[in-house]
Enzyme design. Structure first.
Site, mmCIF file in Angstrom:
data_model
loop_
_atom_site.group_PDB
_atom_site.id
_atom_site.type_symbol
_atom_site.label_atom_id
_atom_site.label_comp_id
_atom_site.label_asym_id
_atom_site.label_seq_id
_atom_site.Cartn_x
_atom_site.Cartn_y
_atom_site.Cartn_z
ATOM 1 N N SER A 13 7.267 -3.148 2.081
ATOM 2 C CA SER A 13 7.933 -1.975 2.672
ATOM 3 C C SER A 13 7.078 -1.347 3.775
ATOM 4 O O SER A 13 7.621 -0.852 4.774
ATOM 5 C CB SER A 13 8.297 -0.938 1.601
ATOM 6 O OG SER A 13 7.161 -0.301 1.081
ATOM 7 N N HIS A 109 -4.182 2.223 1.719
ATOM 8 C CA HIS A 109 -4.500 2.343 0.297
ATOM 9 C C HIS A 109 -3.751 3.545 -0.271
ATOM 10 O O HIS A 109 -3.765 4.620 0.342
ATOM 11 C CB HIS A 109 -6.018 2.519 0.123
ATOM 12 C CG HIS A 109 -6.421 2.637 -1.316
ATOM 13 N ND1 HIS A 109 -6.447 1.558 -2.170
ATOM 14 C CD2 HIS A 109 -6.784 3.709 -2.061
ATOM 15 C CE1 HIS A 109 -6.819 1.957 -3.369
ATOM 16 N NE2 HIS A 109 -7.033 3.259 -3.336
HETATM 17 C C1 GAR Z 1 1.549 0.095 -1.118
HETATM 18 O O1 GAR Z 1 1.672 1.282 -1.871
HETATM 19 C C2 GAR Z 1 0.125 -0.082 -0.639
HETATM 20 O O2 GAR Z 1 -0.506 1.131 -0.305
HETATM 21 C C3 GAR Z 1 -0.510 -0.692 -1.857
HETATM 22 O O3 GAR Z 1 0.439 -1.598 -2.354
HETATM 23 C C4 GAR Z 1 1.738 -1.129 -2.018
HETATM 24 C C5 GAR Z 1 2.452 -2.234 -1.292
HETATM 25 O O4 GAR Z 1 3.797 -1.901 -1.099
HETATM 26 N N1 GAR Z 1 -1.750 -1.346 -1.549
HETATM 27 C C6 GAR Z 1 -2.734 -1.502 -2.406
HETATM 28 O O5 GAR Z 1 -2.687 -1.098 -3.560
HETATM 29 C C7 GAR Z 1 -3.938 -2.216 -1.853
HETATM 30 N N2 GAR Z 1 -4.971 -2.287 -2.840
HETATM 31 P P1 GAR Z 1 4.623 -2.606 0.045
HETATM 32 O O6 GAR Z 1 4.459 -4.118 -0.170
HETATM 33 O O7 GAR Z 1 6.056 -2.174 -0.200
HETATM 34 O O8 GAR Z 1 4.099 -2.159 1.369
#
Ligand code: GAR
Length: 209
Positions: A13, A109
Protein backbone atom coordinates in the site's frame (compact mmCIF):
# COMPACT_ATOMS: atom_id res chain seq x y z
CA UNK A 1 12.85 13.03 -12.68
CA UNK A 2 14.80 10.66 -10.45
CA UNK A 3 14.42 7.00 -11.40
CA UNK A 4 13.06 5.26 -8.30
CA UNK A 5 12.56 1.57 -7.57
CA UNK A 6 10.38 0.29 -4.70
CA UNK A 7 11.25 -2.92 -2.79
CA UNK A 8 8.30 -4.77 -1.25
CA UNK A 9 7.48 -8.07 0.45
CA UNK A 10 3.69 -7.88 0.75
CA UNK A 11 0.58 -5.80 0.30
CA UNK A 12 2.33 -2.76 -1.16
CA UNK A 13 0.00 0.00 0.00
CA UNK A 14 2.93 2.39 0.56
CA UNK A 15 4.27 1.40 -2.86
CA UNK A 16 0.88 2.30 -4.34
CA UNK A 17 0.95 5.68 -2.57
CA UNK A 18 4.38 6.38 -4.10
CA UNK A 19 3.24 5.28 -7.57
CA UNK A 20 0.13 7.45 -7.33
CA UNK A 21 2.14 10.51 -6.20
CA UNK A 22 4.64 9.98 -9.02
CA UNK A 23 1.80 9.75 -11.53
CA UNK A 24 1.87 13.56 -11.48
CA UNK A 25 4.56 14.57 -13.98
CA UNK A 26 5.48 17.48 -11.68
CA UNK A 27 6.60 15.01 -8.97
CA UNK A 28 10.44 14.90 -8.96
CA UNK A 29 10.68 11.08 -8.89
CA UNK A 30 9.28 8.48 -11.28
CA UNK A 31 8.64 4.90 -10.18
CA UNK A 32 10.39 2.78 -12.81
CA UNK A 33 10.04 -0.61 -11.13
CA UNK A 34 8.98 -2.70 -8.17
CA UNK A 35 11.05 -5.60 -6.84
CA UNK A 36 9.62 -8.18 -4.44
CA UNK A 37 11.44 -10.90 -2.52
CA UNK A 38 8.14 -12.82 -2.38
CA UNK A 39 6.47 -14.20 -5.52
CA UNK A 40 3.06 -13.96 -3.86
CA UNK A 41 3.32 -10.33 -2.75
CA UNK A 42 -0.03 -8.62 -3.30
CA UNK A 43 1.73 -5.42 -4.33
CA UNK A 44 3.07 -7.04 -7.51
CA UNK A 45 -0.39 -7.18 -9.08
CA UNK A 46 -1.13 -3.64 -7.96
CA UNK A 47 2.10 -2.37 -9.54
CA UNK A 48 1.48 -4.28 -12.79
CA UNK A 49 -2.06 -2.91 -13.01
CA UNK A 50 -0.58 0.58 -12.80
CA UNK A 51 1.81 -0.21 -15.66
CA UNK A 52 4.96 -0.47 -13.54
CA UNK A 53 7.68 -3.04 -14.34
CA UNK A 54 7.91 -5.77 -11.68
CA UNK A 55 10.65 -8.24 -10.76
CA UNK A 56 10.61 -11.12 -8.28
CA UNK A 57 13.93 -11.99 -6.63
CA UNK A 58 13.12 -14.82 -4.19
CA UNK A 59 15.46 -15.57 -1.32
CA UNK A 60 14.95 -19.31 -1.86
CA UNK A 61 16.52 -19.13 -5.32
CA UNK A 62 19.92 -18.09 -3.90
CA UNK A 63 22.46 -19.95 -1.77
CA UNK A 64 23.07 -17.07 0.67
CA UNK A 65 21.78 -13.68 1.80
CA UNK A 66 24.77 -12.11 0.03
CA UNK A 67 23.91 -13.79 -3.28
CA UNK A 68 20.28 -12.71 -2.89
CA UNK A 69 21.29 -9.08 -2.34
CA UNK A 70 23.67 -9.23 -5.33
CA UNK A 71 20.68 -10.29 -7.45
CA UNK A 72 18.53 -7.47 -6.07
CA UNK A 73 21.35 -5.04 -6.79
CA UNK A 74 21.55 -6.36 -10.36
CA UNK A 75 17.79 -5.83 -10.80
CA UNK A 76 18.13 -2.27 -9.47
CA UNK A 77 20.95 -1.55 -11.91
CA UNK A 78 19.00 -3.11 -14.78
CA UNK A 79 16.03 -0.86 -13.96
CA UNK A 80 18.35 2.17 -13.82
CA UNK A 81 17.54 2.98 -10.19
CA UNK A 82 18.84 6.25 -8.75
CA UNK A 83 16.74 6.07 -5.57
CA UNK A 84 15.53 2.95 -3.72
CA UNK A 85 12.44 3.01 -1.48
CA UNK A 86 11.88 0.15 0.95
CA UNK A 87 8.12 -0.19 1.49
CA UNK A 88 7.27 -3.11 3.73
CA UNK A 89 10.41 -4.95 2.58
CA UNK A 90 10.69 -7.38 5.48
CA UNK A 91 14.23 -8.74 5.09
CA UNK A 92 17.41 -7.24 6.54
CA UNK A 93 19.83 -6.17 3.82
CA UNK A 94 23.51 -7.09 3.90
CA UNK A 95 26.09 -4.45 4.80
CA UNK A 96 27.68 -4.43 1.34
CA UNK A 97 24.34 -3.77 -0.32
CA UNK A 98 23.40 -1.06 2.18
CA UNK A 99 26.76 0.67 1.81
CA UNK A 100 26.48 0.72 -1.97
CA UNK A 101 23.08 2.44 -1.85
CA UNK A 102 23.67 4.54 1.27
CA UNK A 103 22.26 8.06 0.90
CA UNK A 104 20.10 6.86 -2.02
CA UNK A 105 17.96 4.29 -0.13
CA UNK A 106 15.13 5.19 2.24
CA UNK A 107 12.71 3.17 4.38
CA UNK A 108 9.39 3.72 6.10
CA UNK A 109 9.00 2.34 9.61
CA UNK A 110 5.66 2.19 11.47
CA UNK A 111 6.77 3.97 14.66
CA UNK A 112 8.34 7.21 15.84
CA UNK A 113 12.01 6.18 15.76
CA UNK A 114 14.19 5.71 17.71
CA UNK A 115 11.32 4.23 19.75
CA UNK A 116 9.99 0.81 18.74
CA UNK A 117 12.55 -0.46 16.25
CA UNK A 118 11.75 -3.91 14.83
CA UNK A 119 8.43 -5.70 14.43
CA UNK A 120 4.95 -5.52 16.05
CA UNK A 121 5.29 -1.79 16.65
CA UNK A 122 1.55 -1.11 17.04
CA UNK A 123 0.94 -3.77 19.70
CA UNK A 124 4.10 -2.68 21.51
CA UNK A 125 2.92 0.96 21.46
CA UNK A 126 -0.41 -0.15 22.97
CA UNK A 127 1.29 -2.38 25.57
CA UNK A 128 3.58 0.49 26.61
CA UNK A 129 0.60 2.83 27.05
CA UNK A 130 1.79 5.35 24.47
CA UNK A 131 -0.69 8.18 23.83
CA UNK A 132 1.15 9.17 20.62
CA UNK A 133 2.46 6.89 17.90
CA UNK A 134 3.31 7.31 14.22
CA UNK A 135 5.74 6.61 11.41
CA UNK A 136 9.21 7.59 10.25
CA UNK A 137 11.00 7.79 6.91
CA UNK A 138 14.76 7.47 7.26
CA UNK A 139 17.90 6.81 5.26
CA UNK A 140 18.90 3.15 5.43
CA UNK A 141 22.17 2.32 7.16
CA UNK A 142 23.63 -1.03 8.19
CA UNK A 143 21.97 -1.00 11.65
CA UNK A 144 18.26 -1.92 11.51
CA UNK A 145 15.78 0.99 11.75
CA UNK A 146 18.65 3.22 12.80
CA UNK A 147 19.47 5.53 9.88
CA UNK A 148 19.17 9.33 9.96
CA UNK A 149 15.56 10.53 10.10
CA UNK A 150 14.09 12.42 7.15
CA UNK A 151 10.47 12.93 8.21
CA UNK A 152 7.98 11.78 10.82
CA UNK A 153 4.24 11.90 11.29
CA UNK A 154 2.48 11.46 14.65
CA UNK A 155 -1.02 10.12 15.28
CA UNK A 156 -2.92 9.91 18.58
CA UNK A 157 -3.48 6.61 20.34
CA UNK A 158 -7.21 6.71 21.14
CA UNK A 159 -8.92 5.11 24.12
CA UNK A 160 -10.26 1.76 22.96
CA UNK A 161 -7.74 1.39 20.13
CA UNK A 162 -6.60 -2.10 19.26
CA UNK A 163 -3.83 -3.15 16.91
CA UNK A 164 -6.18 -3.03 13.93
CA UNK A 165 -7.51 0.50 14.51
CA UNK A 166 -4.13 1.91 15.49
CA UNK A 167 -2.26 0.35 12.55
CA UNK A 168 -4.90 1.68 10.15
CA UNK A 169 -4.46 5.22 11.53
CA UNK A 170 -0.67 4.98 11.22
CA UNK A 171 -0.94 3.52 7.71
CA UNK A 172 -2.98 6.52 6.60
CA UNK A 173 -0.19 8.76 7.92
CA UNK A 174 2.41 6.63 6.11
CA UNK A 175 0.66 7.09 2.78
CA UNK A 176 0.94 10.88 3.13
CA UNK A 177 4.42 10.94 4.65
CA UNK A 178 6.32 8.65 2.28
CA UNK A 179 5.59 10.58 -0.95
CA UNK A 180 6.50 13.83 0.81
CA UNK A 181 9.81 12.38 2.02
CA UNK A 182 10.64 10.91 -1.41
CA UNK A 183 9.93 14.30 -2.96
CA UNK A 184 12.44 15.98 -0.62
CA UNK A 185 15.12 13.39 -1.38
CA UNK A 186 14.48 13.46 -5.15
CA UNK A 187 14.65 17.26 -5.17
CA UNK A 188 17.94 17.11 -3.30
CA UNK A 189 16.49 19.16 -0.45
CA UNK A 190 17.45 16.41 1.98
CA UNK A 191 20.62 14.36 1.87
CA UNK A 192 22.71 12.14 4.09
CA UNK A 193 26.11 13.52 5.04
CA UNK A 194 28.50 12.25 7.70
CA UNK A 195 25.84 9.91 9.05
CA UNK A 196 23.32 12.72 9.54
CA UNK A 197 20.44 14.19 7.59
CA UNK A 198 21.16 17.59 6.08
CA UNK A 199 18.28 19.87 5.03
CA UNK A 200 19.07 22.45 2.41
CA UNK A 201 16.17 24.80 3.04
CA UNK A 202 13.69 25.63 5.76
CA UNK A 203 10.80 23.44 4.65
CA UNK A 204 9.72 21.55 7.76
CA UNK A 205 9.80 17.82 6.97
CA UNK A 206 7.01 16.56 9.15
CA UNK A 207 3.44 16.05 8.27
CA UNK A 208 1.76 17.58 11.31
CA UNK A 209 2.12 21.19 10.24
C1 GAR B 1 3.94 -0.65 6.59
O1 GAR B 1 3.22 -0.31 7.75
C2 GAR B 1 5.42 -0.37 6.79
O2 GAR B 1 5.66 0.79 7.55
C3 GAR B 1 5.85 -1.60 7.53
O3 GAR B 1 5.17 -2.66 6.91
C4 GAR B 1 3.94 -2.17 6.39
C5 GAR B 1 3.88 -2.53 4.93
O4 GAR B 1 2.62 -2.24 4.41
N1 GAR B 1 7.27 -1.79 7.48
C6 GAR B 1 7.97 -2.42 8.40
O5 GAR B 1 7.46 -2.91 9.40
C7 GAR B 1 9.44 -2.49 8.13
N2 GAR B 1 10.12 -3.15 9.21
P1 GAR B 1 2.44 -2.03 2.86
O6 GAR B 1 3.04 -3.27 2.18
O7 GAR B 1 0.94 -1.98 2.65
O8 GAR B 1 3.13 -0.77 2.46
Amino acid sequence: RKRTVVLISGRGSNMAALIDAADDSAFPAEIVGVISDKAGAGGLGVAASKGIATRVVSRGDFPSKEAHDVAIDAALVELGAEIVCLAGYMRLLTTGFVEKWQGRMINIHPALLPLLKGLDTHQRALDAGFRIHGCTVHFVTAAMDDGPIIAQSAVPVLIGDDERTLSARVLGAEHALYPMALRLVAEGKVRMEGGRTVFSDFESPNHNG
